[in-house]
Design a protein around this motif. Structure first.
Motif, PDB file in Angstrom:
ATOM      1  N   LYS A   7       0.863  -1.186   0.000  1.00  0.00           N
ATOM      2  CA  LYS A   7       0.000   0.000   0.000  1.00  0.00           C
ATOM      3  C   LYS A   7       0.893   1.227   0.000  1.00  0.00           C
ATOM      4  O   LYS A   7       1.920   1.248   0.672  1.00  0.00           O
ATOM      5  N   ILE A   8       0.462   2.256  -0.723  1.00  0.00           N
ATOM      6  CA  ILE A   8       1.139   3.549  -0.631  1.00  0.00           C
ATOM      7  C   ILE A   8       0.539   4.239   0.589  1.00  0.00           C
ATOM      8  O   ILE A   8      -0.669   4.492   0.625  1.00  0.00           O
ATOM      9  N   VAL A   9       1.375   4.496   1.608  1.00  0.00           N
ATOM     10  CA  VAL A   9       0.865   5.091   2.843  1.00  0.00           C
ATOM     11  C   VAL A   9       1.097   6.597   2.888  1.00  0.00           C
ATOM     12  O   VAL A   9       0.449   7.299   3.660  1.00  0.00           O
ATOM     13  N   SER A  10       2.028   7.093   2.071  1.00  0.00           N
ATOM     14  CA  SER A  10       2.189   8.542   1.931  1.00  0.00           C
ATOM     15  C   SER A  10       2.876   8.820   0.606  1.00  0.00           C
ATOM     16  O   SER A  10       3.536   7.952   0.045  1.00  0.00           O
ATOM     17  N   HIS A  11       2.678  10.057   0.118  1.00  0.00           N
ATOM     18  CA  HIS A  11       3.293  10.432  -1.156  1.00  0.00           C
ATOM     19  C   HIS A  11       3.515  11.936  -1.202  1.00  0.00           C
ATOM     20  O   HIS A  11       2.869  12.690  -0.472  1.00  0.00           O
ATOM     21  N   SER A  12       4.411  12.341  -2.082  1.00  0.00           N
ATOM     22  CA  SER A  12       4.715  13.752  -2.276  1.00  0.00           C
ATOM     23  C   SER A  12       3.612  14.411  -3.097  1.00  0.00           C
ATOM     24  O   SER A  12       2.847  13.737  -3.783  1.00  0.00           O
ATOM     25  N   VAL A  13       3.567  15.732  -3.039  1.00  0.00           N
ATOM     26  CA  VAL A  13       2.680  16.502  -3.908  1.00  0.00           C
ATOM     27  C   VAL A  13       3.336  16.533  -5.289  1.00  0.00           C
ATOM     28  O   VAL A  13       2.678  16.404  -6.316  1.00  0.00           O
ATOM     29  N   GLU A  14       4.656  16.661  -5.276  1.00  0.00           N
ATOM     30  CA  GLU A  14       5.453  16.732  -6.505  1.00  0.00           C
ATOM     31  C   GLU A  14       5.276  15.459  -7.343  1.00  0.00           C
ATOM     32  O   GLU A  14       5.168  14.370  -6.792  1.00  0.00           O
ATOM     33  N   LYS A  15       5.264  15.643  -8.653  1.00  0.00           N
ATOM     34  CA  LYS A  15       5.088  14.510  -9.570  1.00  0.00           C
ATOM     35  C   LYS A  15       6.395  14.170 -10.281  1.00  0.00           C
ATOM     36  O   LYS A  15       7.328  14.970 -10.312  1.00  0.00           O
ATOM     37  N   SER A  16       6.431  12.983 -10.857  1.00  0.00           N
ATOM     38  CA  SER A  16       7.541  12.589 -11.726  1.00  0.00           C
ATOM     39  C   SER A  16       6.946  11.738 -12.839  1.00  0.00           C
ATOM     40  O   SER A  16       5.786  11.327 -12.771  1.00  0.00           O
ATOM     41  N   TYR A  17       7.742  11.480 -13.852  1.00  0.00           N
ATOM     42  CA  TYR A  17       7.290  10.669 -14.977  1.00  0.00           C
ATOM     43  C   TYR A  17       8.510  10.166 -15.726  1.00  0.00           C
ATOM     44  O   TYR A  17       9.583  10.762 -15.659  1.00  0.00           O
ATOM     45  N   LEU A  18       8.342   9.050 -16.427  1.00  0.00           N
ATOM     46  CA  LEU A  18       9.420   8.540 -17.273  1.00  0.00           C
ATOM     47  C   LEU A  18       9.410   9.339 -18.564  1.00  0.00           C
ATOM     48  O   LEU A  18       8.376   9.437 -19.239  1.00  0.00           O
ATOM     49  N   LYS A  19      10.562   9.897 -18.889  1.00  0.00           N
ATOM     50  CA  LYS A  19      10.715  10.773 -20.050  1.00  0.00           C
ATOM     51  C   LYS A  19      10.230  10.110 -21.350  1.00  0.00           C
ATOM     52  O   LYS A  19       9.648  10.762 -22.205  1.00  0.00           O
ATOM     53  N   ASN A  20      10.474   8.800 -21.479  1.00  0.00           N
ATOM     54  CA  ASN A  20      10.083   8.078 -22.694  1.00  0.00           C
ATOM     55  C   ASN A  20       8.783   7.302 -22.531  1.00  0.00           C
ATOM     56  O   ASN A  20       8.469   6.433 -23.341  1.00  0.00           O
ATOM     57  N   GLY A  21       8.051   7.571 -21.462  1.00  0.00           N
ATOM     58  CA  GLY A  21       6.790   6.870 -21.222  1.00  0.00           C
ATOM     59  C   GLY A  21       7.021   5.509 -20.565  1.00  0.00           C
ATOM     60  O   GLY A  21       8.152   5.081 -20.393  1.00  0.00           O
ATOM     61  N   GLU A  22       5.944   4.862 -20.190  1.00  0.00           N
ATOM     62  CA  GLU A  22       6.020   3.566 -19.522  1.00  0.00           C
ATOM     63  C   GLU A  22       5.641   2.444 -20.484  1.00  0.00           C
ATOM     64  O   GLU A  22       4.981   2.673 -21.490  1.00  0.00           O
ATOM     65  N   GLY A  23       6.054   1.246 -20.114  1.00  0.00           N
ATOM     66  CA  GLY A  23       5.668   0.044 -20.833  1.00  0.00           C
ATOM     67  C   GLY A  23       5.188  -0.967 -19.823  1.00  0.00           C
ATOM     68  O   GLY A  23       5.247  -0.728 -18.619  1.00  0.00           O
ATOM     69  N   CYS A  24       4.720  -2.105 -20.305  1.00  0.00           N
ATOM     70  CA  CYS A  24       4.169  -3.115 -19.404  1.00  0.00           C
ATOM     71  C   CYS A  24       4.268  -4.483 -20.063  1.00  0.00           C
ATOM     72  O   CYS A  24       4.024  -4.609 -21.268  1.00  0.00           O
ATOM     73  N   LEU A  25       4.610  -5.495 -19.276  1.00  0.00           N
ATOM     74  CA  LEU A  25       4.725  -6.855 -19.800  1.00  0.00           C
ATOM     75  C   LEU A  25       3.373  -7.392 -20.285  1.00  0.00           C
ATOM     76  O   LEU A  25       3.329  -8.312 -21.090  1.00  0.00           O
ATOM     77  N   SER A  26       2.271  -6.818 -19.801  1.00  0.00           N
ATOM     78  CA  SER A  26       0.940  -7.263 -20.231  1.00  0.00           C
ATOM     79  C   SER A  26       0.383  -6.445 -21.385  1.00  0.00           C
ATOM     80  O   SER A  26      -0.707  -6.733 -21.869  1.00  0.00           O
ATOM     81  N   VAL A  27       1.102  -5.404 -21.787  1.00  0.00           N
ATOM     82  CA  VAL A  27       0.609  -4.524 -22.855  1.00  0.00           C
ATOM     83  C   VAL A  27       1.595  -4.580 -24.015  1.00  0.00           C
ATOM     84  O   VAL A  27       2.709  -4.073 -23.907  1.00  0.00           O
ATOM     85  N   ASP A  28       1.187  -5.211 -25.108  1.00  0.00           N
ATOM     86  CA  ASP A  28       2.083  -5.375 -26.254  1.00  0.00           C
ATOM     87  C   ASP A  28       2.142  -4.147 -27.152  1.00  0.00           C
ATOM     88  O   ASP A  28       3.182  -3.820 -27.694  1.00  0.00           O
ATOM     89  N   GLU A  29       1.022  -3.475 -27.323  1.00  0.00           N
ATOM     90  CA  GLU A  29       1.014  -2.332 -28.237  1.00  0.00           C
ATOM     91  C   GLU A  29       1.496  -1.066 -27.526  1.00  0.00           C
ATOM     92  O   GLU A  29       1.294  -0.905 -26.330  1.00  0.00           O
ATOM     93  N   PRO A  30       2.154  -0.174 -28.276  1.00  0.00           N
ATOM     94  CA  PRO A  30       2.656   1.049 -27.653  1.00  0.00           C
ATOM     95  C   PRO A  30       1.526   2.018 -27.295  1.00  0.00           C
ATOM     96  O   PRO A  30       0.508   2.078 -27.999  1.00  0.00           O
ATOM     97  N   HIS A  31       1.683   2.697 -26.184  1.00  0.00           N
ATOM     98  CA  HIS A  31       0.755   3.748 -25.743  1.00  0.00           C
ATOM     99  C   HIS A  31       1.603   4.967 -25.436  1.00  0.00           C
ATOM    100  O   HIS A  31       1.985   5.192 -24.294  1.00  0.00           O
ATOM    101  N   PRO A  32       1.956   5.752 -26.469  1.00  0.00           N
ATOM    102  CA  PRO A  32       2.823   6.895 -26.247  1.00  0.00           C
ATOM    103  C   PRO A  32       2.158   7.949 -25.368  1.00  0.00           C
ATOM    104  O   PRO A  32       0.961   8.198 -25.493  1.00  0.00           O
ATOM    105  N   GLY A  33       2.962   8.512 -24.489  1.00  0.00           N
ATOM    106  CA  GLY A  33       2.463   9.565 -23.614  1.00  0.00           C
ATOM    107  C   GLY A  33       3.159   9.519 -22.273  1.00  0.00           C
ATOM    108  O   GLY A  33       3.828   8.536 -21.942  1.00  0.00           O
ATOM    109  N   LEU A  34       3.006  10.585 -21.531  1.00  0.00           N
ATOM    110  CA  LEU A  34       3.630  10.684 -20.208  1.00  0.00           C
ATOM    111  C   LEU A  34       2.639  10.213 -19.150  1.00  0.00           C
ATOM    112  O   LEU A  34       1.456  10.526 -19.205  1.00  0.00           O
TER     113      LEU A  34
END
Length: 184
Positions: free
Chosen positions: A93-120
């Motif tokens: 469980k996430i019990v606390s988090h920052s207000v500040e955000k982050s993201y992967l510059k080249n977007g994320e991928g997933c072992l269950s998702v074969d097709e690309p989903h470009p975006g941040l």
């Protein structure tokens, strides 16, 4: 050992379910599943083993991705300083988090998702996660950077959320307010 064909793909109903809590202390069966999740991630990062068994490299895996609708995740990733975060957790469980955000510059991928989903994909820059290790002992981990993103991605799987659900469909590469770009 989990292999690529064991990982279910986008469109499978289990990926959209909210996974069930794992009873503590964990059963031997649940421990075995959790251990196999971590083994997959570690093996997938070893070029020789990945090639031999046809594994797609990953830094995290959640039980729903192998069609087990239980709250279990494994993450094996280094931060920007080379510190290894290798965890297999029950009921994270996430019990606390920052207000500040982050993201992967080249977007994320997933072992269950074969097709690309470009975006941040906006994530919290820092999170504190609580869960239970293989022995059923409570663990509390403070994370930032890539490890924080990986844990949030895997915990989303436990709630039936896929990374592309978080991409702004109208402006996929739009600026993320107060967002820190993470290289991966």
């Amino acid at each position: 050992m989990i292999i690529m064909k064991d990982i279910i793909r986008d469109g499978h109903p289990t990926l959209r379910k909210v996974a069930e809590e794992v009873a503590m202390p964990p059963s031997e069966e649940d421990k075995k599943i959790l251990k196999s999740l971590l083994e997959y991630v570690i093996n997938s990062q070893d070029e020789e083993i990945a090639q031999k068994y046809g594994l797609r490299p990953g830094i995290g895996l959640a039980a729903p991705q192998i069609n087990v609708s239980k709250r279990m995740i494994a993450v094996h990733v280094e931060d920007e300083k080379g510190k290894l975060y290798s965890y297999a957790l029950f009921n994270p469980k996430i019990v606390s988090h920052s207000v500040e955000k982050s993201y992967l510059k080249n977007g994320e991928g997933c072992l269950s998702v074969d097709e690309p989903h470009p975006g941040l994909v906006p994530r919290y820059a820092r999170v504190t996660v609580k869960g239970y290790n293989m022995n059923g002992e409570e663990v509390k981990i403070r994370l930032k950077g890539l490890p924080a993103i990986a844990f949030q991605h895997e915990i989303d799987h436990l709630n039936g959320i896929l990374f592309y659900d978080r991409i702004d469909q109208k402006n996929p590469f739009g600026p993320i307010e107060d967002g820190i770009a993470i290289e991966f």
